[in-house]
Design an enzyme around this catalytic site. Sequence first.
Site, mmCIF file in Angstrom:
data_model
loop_
_atom_site.group_PDB
_atom_site.id
_atom_site.type_symbol
_atom_site.label_atom_id
_atom_site.label_comp_id
_atom_site.label_asym_id
_atom_site.label_seq_id
_atom_site.Cartn_x
_atom_site.Cartn_y
_atom_site.Cartn_z
ATOM 1 N N HIS A 1 -2.984 0.031 12.828
ATOM 2 C CA HIS A 1 -3.545 1.378 12.791
ATOM 3 C C HIS A 1 -4.624 1.617 13.845
ATOM 4 O O HIS A 1 -5.258 2.668 13.854
ATOM 5 C CB HIS A 1 -4.109 1.681 11.392
ATOM 6 C CG HIS A 1 -3.032 1.890 10.357
ATOM 7 N ND1 HIS A 1 -1.734 1.492 10.556
ATOM 8 C CD2 HIS A 1 -3.056 2.454 9.127
ATOM 9 C CE1 HIS A 1 -1.014 1.815 9.496
ATOM 10 N NE2 HIS A 1 -1.788 2.392 8.605
ATOM 11 N N SER B 1 7.451 -1.481 0.948
ATOM 12 C CA SER B 1 8.198 -0.358 1.537
ATOM 13 C C SER B 1 9.598 -0.801 1.951
ATOM 14 O O SER B 1 10.550 -0.014 1.902
ATOM 15 C CB SER B 1 7.455 0.218 2.737
ATOM 16 O OG SER B 1 7.082 -0.811 3.630
ATOM 17 N N PHE C 1 0.826 -1.206 0.000
ATOM 18 C CA PHE C 1 0.000 0.000 0.000
ATOM 19 C C PHE C 1 0.862 1.258 0.000
ATOM 20 O O PHE C 1 0.482 2.283 0.543
ATOM 21 C CB PHE C 1 -0.925 -0.015 1.231
ATOM 22 C CG PHE C 1 -1.686 -1.305 1.371
ATOM 23 C CD1 PHE C 1 -2.830 -1.536 0.618
ATOM 24 C CD2 PHE C 1 -1.240 -2.309 2.222
ATOM 25 C CE1 PHE C 1 -3.525 -2.729 0.713
ATOM 26 C CE2 PHE C 1 -1.924 -3.518 2.327
ATOM 27 C CZ PHE C 1 -3.071 -3.730 1.568
ATOM 28 N N ASP D 1 0.337 6.900 6.662
ATOM 29 C CA ASP D 1 -1.127 6.970 6.761
ATOM 30 C C ASP D 1 -1.596 8.065 7.719
ATOM 31 O O ASP D 1 -2.515 7.861 8.513
ATOM 32 C CB ASP D 1 -1.713 5.601 7.153
ATOM 33 C CG ASP D 1 -1.336 4.526 6.154
ATOM 34 O OD1 ASP D 1 -1.542 4.747 4.952
ATOM 35 O OD2 ASP D 1 -0.806 3.475 6.566
#
Length: 221
Positions: free
Chosen positions: A151, A59, A25, A177
């Site tokens: 999260h 990432s 993502f 994020d």
Amino acid sequence: MKNTSEIKKSIDKNLLKLALSTKGFMPEDEGLALYKYFKLSATSKSCCGMEIGAYCGRSTLFLGAAAKESGATLFSLDHHRGSEENQIGWEHHDRELFDPITGKLESLNKWRESITKADLDQSVVGLVGYSEVVAKFWQTSLDFLFIDGGHSRPSAFKDYRNWAKHVKKGGILAIHDVFENPEDGGRPPYEIFLRAKESKAFVEIDSMGSLRFLSRIAQGI
Ligand code: MG
């Protein structure tokens, strides 16, 4: 950060291609920003970065590219069972990563495959476990910390409390994020970003998309 084309010129082209073909993502411009800032903070071979939340290694490859170029080491921590939003029935569940033997999500195999295909085994060390468990024993100062783990509010704050304290003076804290507008995404990453700024120990230095970069200027969290 205004322009990513300059950064794109310096990253290994094959590695960039592999990163972009890896599940995850992390948009290209944000991945390049991670690469840029880890490279800036990794000034010697003894430099050390930590990634919290790796999933399939997208990432990790951007950060690993910087680690390899600098001779630094990146630790990449994940329990590899997926975050809340990756579980069955949730928005980001990926059937390909479902392990029928355990009945759970499994991203470790994909992560290892990504690292080896990118020839990063000497630059990236995988830590498989829960962030708070590893944090109990971690004592090494960090030149770079990237928080992109759970999260939920408890997970995000635990990651901030357990890991931000290890960022050395002049070191960089990156948080993913971060959405100022609640309509764009969940609040906890934004809240830990605010917490870092309010601590006066960190100052915001740059941003790219939902990534925020802060530099440690004083002790504390
Ligand atoms: Mg993220």
